[in-house]
Design a protein around this motif. Structure first.
Motif, mmCIF file in Angstrom:
data_model
loop_
_atom_site.group_PDB
_atom_site.id
_atom_site.type_symbol
_atom_site.label_atom_id
_atom_site.label_comp_id
_atom_site.label_asym_id
_atom_site.label_seq_id
_atom_site.Cartn_x
_atom_site.Cartn_y
_atom_site.Cartn_z
ATOM 1 N N LEU A 90 0.825 -1.196 0.000
ATOM 2 C CA LEU A 90 0.000 0.000 0.000
ATOM 3 C C LEU A 90 0.864 1.254 0.000
ATOM 4 N N VAL A 91 1.980 1.201 0.730
ATOM 5 C CA VAL A 91 2.906 2.326 0.736
ATOM 6 C C VAL A 91 3.424 2.596 -0.676
ATOM 7 N N LEU A 92 3.762 1.513 -1.394
ATOM 8 C CA LEU A 92 4.247 1.657 -2.758
ATOM 9 C C LEU A 92 3.172 2.258 -3.655
ATOM 10 N N GLU A 93 1.936 1.770 -3.524
ATOM 11 C CA GLU A 93 0.847 2.314 -4.332
ATOM 12 C C GLU A 93 0.645 3.793 -4.033
ATOM 13 N N ARG A 94 0.723 4.173 -2.752
ATOM 14 C CA ARG A 94 0.541 5.580 -2.379
ATOM 15 C C ARG A 94 1.652 6.441 -2.968
ATOM 16 N N ALA A 95 2.895 5.924 -2.968
ATOM 17 C CA ALA A 95 4.010 6.673 -3.555
ATOM 18 C C ALA A 95 3.793 6.875 -5.044
ATOM 19 N N GLN A 96 3.277 5.842 -5.722
ATOM 20 C CA GLN A 96 3.002 5.972 -7.149
ATOM 21 C C GLN A 96 1.892 6.995 -7.399
ATOM 22 N N GLU A 97 0.876 6.990 -6.536
ATOM 23 C CA GLU A 97 -0.205 7.967 -6.666
ATOM 24 C C GLU A 97 0.324 9.392 -6.518
ATOM 25 N N LEU A 98 1.225 9.582 -5.547
ATOM 26 C CA LEU A 98 1.769 10.909 -5.323
ATOM 27 C C LEU A 98 2.650 11.348 -6.489
ATOM 28 N N ASP A 99 3.369 10.402 -7.108
ATOM 29 C CA ASP A 99 4.148 10.747 -8.300
ATOM 30 C C ASP A 99 3.237 11.239 -9.411
ATOM 31 N N ARG A 100 2.122 10.532 -9.610
ATOM 32 C CA ARG A 100 1.168 10.976 -10.625
ATOM 33 C C ARG A 100 0.575 12.330 -10.259
ATOM 34 N N LEU A 101 0.348 12.550 -8.965
ATOM 35 C CA LEU A 101 -0.195 13.826 -8.513
ATOM 36 C C LEU A 101 0.767 14.964 -8.812
ATOM 37 N N ARG A 102 2.054 14.751 -8.552
ATOM 38 C CA ARG A 102 3.036 15.800 -8.825
ATOM 39 C C ARG A 102 3.058 16.145 -10.311
ATOM 40 N N THR A 103 2.936 15.136 -11.164
ATOM 41 C CA THR A 103 2.898 15.393 -12.611
ATOM 42 C C THR A 103 1.680 16.223 -12.971
ATOM 43 N N GLU A 104 0.527 15.866 -12.399
ATOM 44 C CA GLU A 104 -0.695 16.607 -12.701
ATOM 45 C C GLU A 104 -0.604 18.044 -12.201
ATOM 46 N N VAL A 105 -0.037 18.225 -11.010
ATOM 47 C CA VAL A 105 0.093 19.577 -10.454
ATOM 48 C C VAL A 105 0.971 20.439 -11.344
ATOM 49 N N GLU A 106 2.072 19.871 -11.838
ATOM 50 C CA GLU A 106 2.955 20.638 -12.716
ATOM 51 C C GLU A 106 2.237 21.011 -14.002
ATOM 52 N N GLN A 107 1.441 20.108 -14.544
ATOM 53 C CA GLN A 107 0.669 20.429 -15.744
ATOM 54 C C GLN A 107 -0.336 21.541 -15.463
ATOM 55 N N LEU A 108 -0.948 21.502 -14.292
ATOM 56 C CA LEU A 108 -1.917 22.533 -13.942
ATOM 57 C C LEU A 108 -1.235 23.888 -13.759
ATOM 58 N N ARG A 109 -0.049 23.886 -13.197
ATOM 59 C CA ARG A 109 0.703 25.139 -13.078
ATOM 60 C C ARG A 109 0.997 25.724 -14.459
ATOM 61 N N GLN A 110 1.403 24.852 -15.392
ATOM 62 C CA GLN A 110 1.650 25.307 -16.754
ATOM 63 C C GLN A 110 0.368 25.866 -17.366
ATOM 64 N N ALA A 111 -0.752 25.206 -17.062
ATOM 65 C CA ALA A 111 -2.024 25.667 -17.618
ATOM 66 C C ALA A 111 -2.381 27.059 -17.121
ATOM 67 N N ILE A 112 -2.092 27.321 -15.851
ATOM 68 C CA ILE A 112 -2.394 28.643 -15.300
ATOM 69 C C ILE A 112 -1.548 29.716 -15.987
ATOM 70 N N ARG A 113 -0.252 29.385 -16.233
ATOM 71 C CA ARG A 113 0.628 30.365 -16.871
ATOM 72 C C ARG A 113 0.239 30.626 -18.322
ATOM 73 N N THR A 114 -0.428 29.674 -18.940
ATOM 74 C CA THR A 114 -0.792 29.828 -20.353
ATOM 75 C C THR A 114 -2.318 29.775 -20.511
ATOM 76 N N ARG A 115 -3.029 30.334 -19.547
ATOM 77 C CA ARG A 115 -4.490 30.207 -19.520
ATOM 78 C C ARG A 115 -5.176 30.677 -20.800
ATOM 79 N N PRO A 116 -4.760 31.778 -21.444
ATOM 80 C CA PRO A 116 -5.475 32.189 -22.665
ATOM 81 C C PRO A 116 -5.528 31.092 -23.721
#
Length: 223
Positions: free
Chosen positions: A127-153
């Protein structure tokens, strides 16, 4: 009703404000904006200004538009305050992207301070391993969302094109862009730029890989 705003070390105002209202022994706090760097300091400052005699603090989170992993520190500050002052606290009303972040982090978005997933228990290593993988995916999504905010138009243009072309919702259009970005290993803003430019008929032709990714994303997200 009062409002607190955090100012960063660089002297720039943060993207979070907190309105507060105290009635009797209950304080109602309404954060507005983004839970990013500095949000925990904003909350700590607001809590420090509450009058003596408070026995309950309720946060209404429906006006929080964006949250990255530092937003979890925001909840830690609230939990620490509750334990130190021996009062009841809540943080409810999470919507949209912040709600998905809490779900991915294994917290109950309806009650992240008290719901399932908040107890510190020993868990199996799988379960710890699965949670770590989930958090890795979360970090990727957060970075994409940050990029989206910078290029919102350009993101908004692309979402508008997809909504008009496929009669879908704004959230569905966003899912298409994100899915195509992941499938083609192309930055989200480049996918959006290709979609927006293609609507005019005179923009650059997307690569075959990106065209395939867009078709697959549309099939997955809209059908």
């Amino acid at each position: 009703m009062s409002s607190a705003t955090h100012t960063s070390l660089a002297g720039q105002p943060a993207t979070l404000t907190i309105d507060s209202d105290v009635v009797g022994g209950r304080a109602v706090l309404v954060p507005r904006g983004d839970l990013v760097h500095g949000c925990a300091d904003t909350l700590a400052g607001t809590l420090a200004l509450l009058p003596d005699g408070i026995d309950r603090v309720d946060l209404h989170m429906s006006d929080v538009a964006f949250m990255d992993t530092t937003g979890l520190r925001f909840l830690e500050v609230l939990d620490t305050y509750a334990r130190r002052c021996r009062i009841q606290v809540s943080a409810t009303g999470w919507n949209g992207q912040p709600r998905r972040v809490l779900e991915t982090a294994g917290l109950d978005p309806d009650d992240p301070l008290h719901g399932p997933g908040t107890r510190r228990e020993a868990v199996p290593s799988t379960l710890v391993l699965e949670r770590a993988q989930e958090l890795d995916r979360l970090r990727t999504e957060v970075e994409q969302l940050r990029q989206a905010i910078r290029t919102r138009p350009v993101i908004d243009q692309a979402r508008g094109v997809l909504m008009a072309t496929h009669a879908c919702s704004s959230d569905q259009a966003w899912d298409v862009l994100r899915e195509a970005s992941q499938l083609s290993n192309t930055k989200l803003r480049k996918v959006a730029a290709a979609v927006a430019a293609g609507a005019g008929g005179d923009g650059p032709t997307p690569s075959p890989e990106l065209r395939r990714a867009l078709r697959t994303a549309i099939d997955r997200c809209l059908n």
